[in-house]
Design an enzyme around this catalytic site. Structure first.
Site, PDB file in Angstrom:
ATOM      1  N   HIS A 161      13.944  24.329  19.562  1.00 51.69           N
ATOM      2  CA  HIS A 161      14.326  23.682  21.671  1.00 51.69           C
ATOM      3  C   HIS A 161      14.513  22.180  21.043  1.00 51.69           C
ATOM      4  O   HIS A 161      14.202  21.661  22.826  1.00 51.69           O
ATOM      5  CB  HIS A 161      14.146  24.035  22.136  1.00 51.69           C
ATOM      6  CG  HIS A 161      14.452  25.739  21.939  1.00 51.69           C
ATOM      7  ND1 HIS A 161      15.127  26.759  21.722  1.00 51.69           N
ATOM      8  CD2 HIS A 161      13.770  27.029  20.787  1.00 51.69           C
ATOM      9  CE1 HIS A 161      14.666  28.315  21.097  1.00 51.69           C
ATOM     10  NE2 HIS A 161      13.967  28.246  20.615  1.00 51.69           N
ATOM     11  N   SER A 282      23.861  -5.928  19.985  1.00 52.63           N
ATOM     12  CA  SER A 282      24.492  -5.625  20.614  1.00 52.63           C
ATOM     13  C   SER A 282      25.409  -6.786  21.025  1.00 52.63           C
ATOM     14  O   SER A 282      25.147  -7.437  21.072  1.00 52.63           O
ATOM     15  CB  SER A 282      24.551  -5.638  22.133  1.00 52.63           C
ATOM     16  OG  SER A 282      25.374  -5.230  23.116  1.00 52.63           O
ATOM     17  N   LYS A 288      19.473  -5.548  21.666  1.00 57.30           N
ATOM     18  CA  LYS A 288      19.492  -4.464  21.520  1.00 57.30           C
ATOM     19  C   LYS A 288      19.288  -4.008  19.808  1.00 57.30           C
ATOM     20  O   LYS A 288      19.046  -4.553  18.634  1.00 57.30           O
ATOM     21  CB  LYS A 288      21.338  -4.158  21.982  1.00 57.30           C
ATOM     22  CG  LYS A 288      20.900  -3.015  22.613  1.00 57.30           C
ATOM     23  CD  LYS A 288      20.391  -1.851  23.146  1.00 57.30           C
ATOM     24  CE  LYS A 288      21.187  -0.380  22.685  1.00 57.30           C
ATOM     25  NZ  LYS A 288      22.296  -0.094  23.265  1.00 57.30           N
ATOM     26  N   GLU A 295      24.502   6.911  12.754  1.00 53.12           N
ATOM     27  CA  GLU A 295      25.567   7.525  13.538  1.00 53.12           C
ATOM     28  C   GLU A 295      27.469   7.466  13.187  1.00 53.12           C
ATOM     29  O   GLU A 295      27.499   8.467  12.938  1.00 53.12           O
ATOM     30  CB  GLU A 295      25.579   5.931  14.903  1.00 53.12           C
ATOM     31  CG  GLU A 295      24.504   6.026  15.628  1.00 53.12           C
ATOM     32  CD  GLU A 295      24.707   5.318  17.037  1.00 53.12           C
ATOM     33  OE1 GLU A 295      25.599   5.268  17.738  1.00 53.12           O
ATOM     34  OE2 GLU A 295      23.910   3.904  16.432  1.00 53.12           O
TER      35      GLU A 295
END
Ligand code: ARG
Length: 462
Positions: A161, A282, A288, A295
């Site tokens: 979980h 970024s 970043k 992804e």
């Protein structure tokens, strides 16, 4: 008749040429030219069988071989002129062959239809791709093992979980993905047996009146068997669906791993770093570094899953035998192959470039009472029924939580409030190392077991 273009294969039957828009709508040559080399391979075997059985002459066979060799060179060199007027890869090659060698080229299609031809081509194509993919999965598995090798003692929190559950080693966690990959490879190897059967000889749908020898063509092309029913041979694409399902499962497994890599790379976890060459920055936030590759793998999984649904849907309404619907099998299939092979290639490199941060993993494992089960097991071994032990430990955890410390930080007299069975030897049990070492059986996270698992896995790859 005078209005017909002479390059239209079936012009004799028609009163007007096909509409320009329809020509573009029905043509597949833009994408099925990818099958060109396997199409030639299939034609060579077909022609040889025809000659061996005196259906065409030895001279025809020589001419066909010469012409197809030249066409193959043209295609490899990028000099072949593909024509939309000729609809698909099969008619383009046949037309060029006839231009090069004359009547022999026109005899190649004896006892054959594009229906059994295209089904054969896809199977030859997929067979090659499966072999390639199985190799790529193995490379990824090797990369996982190479990384795991160094981390049999690196402790991280195991989650259920997404809450801290019990400590595991990082190596053990990686080996879970090794197992998924292993089943993925098995699925492809198993699907290959059903891919590797010959449709040729089924002709359009009913077979052919020429004295062909299908088993001979199968032998020449390395097929394990011939498709046993001509209607089935030309029409079903279940093998392509199976292939895509196996691909969707690989992507799904890699998507899960990607999700973990993304979480682990977040400063909130800080468990790993992914090499810069797999990340981007970024345009606005200078600090970043984004895990773009995992992804995208996660995103591209949706694409392959979509192809699986596309192929299933393509098949479900088709009456026997061949229908033009089947031409739509190629783009999903090709894109599945491209997406999967690129993903596997990049993934193996990315795994090899991961930097592990064992201190961060360890610190996270120390939060969340990961060894609470070990305390319960300890009490059970001292004679307490498991349910009572569970309750005693729950109270101890609550107490430690209020104090803001770990179970291992509690003094013996504090622990004794929860059970009189606890003695000094508890501290060995409450450590992360003690917890790992205790799970010493096949499939467990004890370093000894994980080393055995790595050795076993290496053997599977060799
Ligand atoms: N381009 C077709 C395909 O991809 C080849 C078979 C066409 N056969 C036919 N009778 N129209 O499936």
């Amino acid at each position: 008749m005078a209005t017909m273009q002479d390059n239209q294969t079936w012009s004799g039957r028609f009163n007007e040429p096909v509409a320009e828009l329809v020509k573009r709508y029905t043509a597949s040559v833009d994408f099925d030219q990818r099958l060109a080399l396997v199409d030639i391979q299939g034609s060579l075997a077909h022609a040889q069988m025809l000659a061996e059985n005196k259906i065409i002459s030895e001279q025809d066979l020589q001419d066909i071989r010469r012409g197809l060799a030249e066409i193959e060179n043209e295609i490899i060199a990028g000099d072949f002129l593909w024509s939309l007027d000729l609809e698909d890869v099969h008619l383009n090659i046949e037309k060029r062959l006839t231009t090069l060698v004359g009547d022999a080229g026109k005899r190649l299609h004896t006892g054959r239809s594009r229906n059994d031809q295209v089904a054969t081509d896809i199977r030859l194509y997929l067979r090659n791709e499966i072999d390639n993919i199985v190799g790529l999965i193995k490379n990824l598995q090797s990369a996982l093992l190479d990384l795991a090798q160094h981390h049999t003692h690196t402790v991280m929190p195991g989650f259920t979980h997404l809450q801290v559950a019990q400590p595991v080693s990082f190596a053990h966690h990686l080996l879970a993905y090794f197992e998924m990959c292993q089943r993925d490879a098995e699925r492809f190897i198993d699907a290959r047996r059903r891919v590797n059967r010959l449709p040729l000889g089924a002709a359009a749908l009913a077979g052919t009146s020429y004295p062909i020898k299908r088993e001979r063509v199968a032998e020449l092309l390395g097929f394990e068997a011939v498709c046993q029913n001509s209607l089935d041979a030309v029409s079903d694409r279940d093998f392509a669906i199976e292939f895509t399902a196996a691909s969707a499962l690989v992507m799904t497994h890699l998507s899960r791993l990607s999700e973990e890599l993304i979480l682990w790379m977040s400063p909130r976890f800080g468990f790993i770093d992914i090499a810069d060459r797999f990340c981007t920055g970024s345009s606005i936030m200078p600090q970043k570094k984004n895990p773009d590759v995992p992804e995208l793998v996660r995103g591209k999984t949706g694409r392959v899953n979509g192809h699986l649904i596309a192929l299933l849907t393509l098949m479900k309404g088709q009456p026997l035998a061949y229908n033009k619907d089947n031409q739509e099998d190629k783009e999903p299939l090709f894109d599945t192959v491209d997406t999967l092979t690129q993903t596997l290639r990049i993934y193996a490199d990315m795994i090899a470039g991961i930097t592990v941060k064992p201190e961060a993993m360890r610190a996270a494992a120390l939060q969340g009472y990961a060894t609470a089960t070990d305390l319960a097991d300890y009490l059970v071994k001292k004679g307490l029924p498991f349910r009572d032990a569970h309750e005693a430990v729950a109270l101890a955890v609550r107490y430690a939580e209020q104090k803001g410390c770990d179970l291992a930080d509690l003094k013996l007299d504090e622990l004794l409030q929860f059970s009189a069975l606890i003695s000094d030897d508890i501290y060995g049990v409450l450590t992360l190392e003690g917890s790992l070492a205790a799970r010493n059986h096949t499939g467990g996270t004890a370093p000894k077991q994980v080393e055995i698992a790595i050795a076993r896995a290496r053997k599977l790859l060799s």
